[in-house]
Design a protein around this motif. Structure first.
Motif, PDB file in Angstrom:
ATOM      1  N   GLY A   1       0.803  -1.215   0.000  1.00 34.89           N
ATOM      2  CA  GLY A   1       0.000   0.000   0.000  1.00 34.89           C
ATOM      3  C   GLY A   1       0.833   1.261   0.000  1.00 34.89           C
ATOM      4  N   ARG A   2       0.136   2.384  -0.058  1.00 32.51           N
ATOM      5  CA  ARG A   2       0.814   3.683   0.027  1.00 32.51           C
ATOM      6  C   ARG A   2       1.485   3.851   1.383  1.00 32.51           C
ATOM      7  N   SER A   3       0.915   3.179   2.384  1.00 28.60           N
ATOM      8  CA  SER A   3       1.448   3.301   3.743  1.00 28.60           C
ATOM      9  C   SER A   3       2.721   2.493   3.941  1.00 28.60           C
TER      10      SER A   3
ATOM     11  N   PRO B   1      -2.213 -12.397   2.167  1.00 28.12           N
ATOM     12  CA  PRO B   1      -2.202 -11.660   0.901  1.00 28.12           C
ATOM     13  C   PRO B   1      -3.421 -10.772   0.693  1.00 28.12           C
ATOM     14  N   HIS B   2      -4.545 -11.128   1.287  1.00 26.47           N
ATOM     15  CA  HIS B   2      -5.755 -10.314   1.112  1.00 26.47           C
ATOM     16  C   HIS B   2      -5.730  -9.079   2.009  1.00 26.47           C
ATOM     17  N   LEU B   3      -5.288  -9.257   3.240  1.00 29.34           N
ATOM     18  CA  LEU B   3      -5.139  -8.086   4.117  1.00 29.34           C
ATOM     19  C   LEU B   3      -4.153  -7.100   3.510  1.00 29.34           C
ATOM     20  N   ALA B   4      -3.133  -7.617   2.835  1.00 30.67           N
ATOM     21  CA  ALA B   4      -2.125  -6.752   2.209  1.00 30.67           C
ATOM     22  C   ALA B   4      -2.746  -5.775   1.225  1.00 30.67           C
ATOM     23  N   LYS B   5      -3.892  -6.156   0.632  1.00 32.11           N
ATOM     24  CA  LYS B   5      -4.538  -5.307  -0.368  1.00 32.11           C
ATOM     25  C   LYS B   5      -5.356  -4.169   0.253  1.00 32.11           C
TER      26      LYS B   5
ATOM     27  N   GLY C   1     -14.165   5.653  12.490  1.00 32.39           N
ATOM     28  CA  GLY C   1     -13.450   6.773  13.078  1.00 32.39           C
ATOM     29  C   GLY C   1     -11.986   6.507  13.352  1.00 32.39           C
ATOM     30  N   PHE C   2     -11.511   5.277  13.079  1.00 40.13           N
ATOM     31  CA  PHE C   2     -10.075   5.024  13.190  1.00 40.13           C
ATOM     32  C   PHE C   2      -9.351   5.597  11.978  1.00 40.13           C
ATOM     33  N   LYS C   3      -8.144   6.076  12.185  1.00 35.43           N
ATOM     34  CA  LYS C   3      -7.344   6.664  11.123  1.00 35.43           C
ATOM     35  C   LYS C   3      -6.848   5.551  10.202  1.00 35.43           C
ATOM     36  N   PRO C   4      -7.145   5.614   8.897  1.00 39.86           N
ATOM     37  CA  PRO C   4      -6.743   4.535   7.999  1.00 39.86           C
ATOM     38  C   PRO C   4      -5.299   4.671   7.536  1.00 39.86           C
ATOM     39  N   GLY C   5      -4.687   3.528   7.214  1.00 40.51           N
ATOM     40  CA  GLY C   5      -3.363   3.519   6.618  1.00 40.51           C
ATOM     41  C   GLY C   5      -2.252   3.942   7.538  1.00 40.51           C
TER      42      GLY C   5
END
Length: 465
Positions: A108-110, A119-123, A399-403
């Motif tokens: 990801g960008r993060s 592998p799916h969570l990685a997406k 409300g959690f901050k993503p990435g």
């Protein structure tokens, strides 16, 4: 005239039942309708919760928190200065170090590192907030599971779902507001994990079963006609309401609500669990090959359907992560059973516009040790012991901050190095996102006000969007 103590206290308006009902006092609740929607303390970012509980404790060191230093020290004991006075469930403090068992890559960008078995969570890492510095007070399964869910290491306190339902009431009258599903044979902590404790039992989680009727005692018994059922229900309601008016006992209100819900569930439960109208694309997204077969993937899709239908809180327990031996095989198995569906849930909620106000929680009751536990009976089958000092959880939506990734552990993954987050802090943060000051969401019992976080907990503001 003989006057019982109960009658005297009840007519005086000071009975325990009346006091308990008055404690329901959030706006919108009444003795006749204690599950009416209520306003939280302030505007909420999250309206509902899906808690994916990985019972048995996944290995954070093999899935989320790579430590190259462990690979360098593999086979050697950790320095005594690191271990200190730590107690373990099954291994000696001088057990040998075990390095990461899977390859990691950044995604990801993060640029979040995730093991190859996810592998799916990685997406979807850019939709997820990883907290790598979670700490708990308990190092055995049942107390740690109960502690995470109730804020206390022994049975008897209300669960997180019960507190949420007590504080917010129910959105839907067609389905239970707090639902529990399990993909295995049992949870170490048992029903204490979703009990309402000393709250009225109407706030207890309703267990959905994996076989037979989805909910016990909902199907109409053979030989009972619709008219007989309606007449019986109306009579019971009249009798119970009369008794409620006389006694003020909240358990009578629970009984009334249970009968009404059971009647509605006869049509709403089959509709909920019928996945025939879900598209093939959706079933494939979750990895569901047999829609009627109980799996973690099916439970996740049902949870999404519940969110659409106004269910307030869903617990999904996936047992079996307790890798005292063969941490590689255990992790492969359970990641294979949960990874695709967990990521699909985030994706599906997002594309349906539900993720912003639905909070998804993923994690276990504690972590696993940097040291190896070898079971001689299984040959050189390497596992890890229980580790409460530091582990990883992830959160999405609500409300959690993503990435982002919050908190770090030391080079050996043993202690939190930066931004510790205690389980009570997570409980306070979850309640905050649902609109509650965790210090003010209380219930008076046994002469004092109780809350989920006991006398602890701070909102972790740095991980809020």
């Amino acid at each position: 005239m003989n006057l019982t103590r109960r009658h005297f206290l009840g007519t005086a308006g000071l009975s325990v039942g009346a006091a308990a009902l008055s404690a329901l006092g959030a706006e919108g609740a009444t003795a006749a309708d204690p599950l009416a929607p209520k306003k939280p303390h302030y505007p909420a970012k999250a309206k509902r919760v899906i808690h994916l509980f990985m019972a048995g404790a996944p290995s954070q060191l093999d899935l989320f928190d790579p430590k190259p230093e462990l690979a360098k020290l593999e086979g050697k004991p950790l320095p005594p200065s690191v271990i200190g006075g730590q107690r373990y469930a099954f291994i000696r403090p001088d057990a040998a170090v075990l390095g990461p068992q899977f390859k990691f890559a950044k995604h990801g960008r993060s640029g979040t590192p995730v093991a190859e078995v996810l592998p799916h969570l990685a997406k979807v890492v850019d939709d997820v907030c990883f907290v790598k510095s979670v700490k708990t007070d308990q190092f055995n399964h049942a107390p740690a599971q109960i502690f995470f869910n109730t804020g206390f290491g022994q049975p008897g306190r209300p669960s997180l779902g019960s507190w949420v339902l007590y504080g917010l009431g129910a959105e839907s009258r067609e389905l239970p507001a707090f639902v529990v599903m399990s993909t295995g044979s049992g949870i170490s902590g048992g029903s204490a994990n979703w009990s309402s404790g000393f709250l009225p039992t109407m706030y207890t989680g309703v267990r959905f079963r994996n076989s037979g009727d989805t909910i016990l005692n909902v199907s109409t018994p053979p030989g009972v006609t619709a008219d007989v059922q309606k007449d019986s229900r109306d009579l019971l309601k009249e009798l119970n309401e009369s008794r409620l008016a006389a006694e003020g006992d909240p358990e009578i209100a629970t009984r009334i609500a249970a009968y009404e819900m059971a009647f509605r569930l006869q049509s709403s439960a089959p509709e909920l669990t019928d996945l025939s109208k879900e598209s093939k694309e959706t079933l494939d997204l979750y990895g569901i090959k047999e829609p009627a077969k109980p799996t973690f993937a099916r439970a996740c899709l049902l949870a999404r359907r519940m969110m659409e239908r106004g269910v307030r809180f869903v617990n999904i327990y996936h047992e079996g992560w307790d890798a005292h031996s063969d941490v590689v095989g255990n992790s492969r198995k359970h990641c294979g059973e949960t990874d695709q569906a967990s990521a699909a849930l985030v994706t599906d909620l997002k594309r349906r516009g539900l993720l912003d106000d639905t909070l998804v929680i993923w994690g276990g009751e504690f972590g696993r040790t940097p040291m190896v536990e070898t079971n001689p009976a299984l040959g050189r089958s390497l596992g890890r012991d229980h580790h409460p000092q530091a582990y990883t959880m992830w959160f999405a939506g609500g409300g959690f901050k993503p990435g982002v990734t919050y908190g770090t552990t030391d080079d050996l993954g043993f202690h939190v190095a930066e931004n510790p987050v205690h389980v009570h802090d997570l409980q306070a943060t979850i309640l905050h996102l649902l609109g509650f000051d965790h210090e003010k969401l209380t219930y008076r019992y046994a002469g004092r006000d109780f809350r989920l976080t006991d006398v602890h907990g701070h909102v972790v503001k740095d991980i809020l969007a």
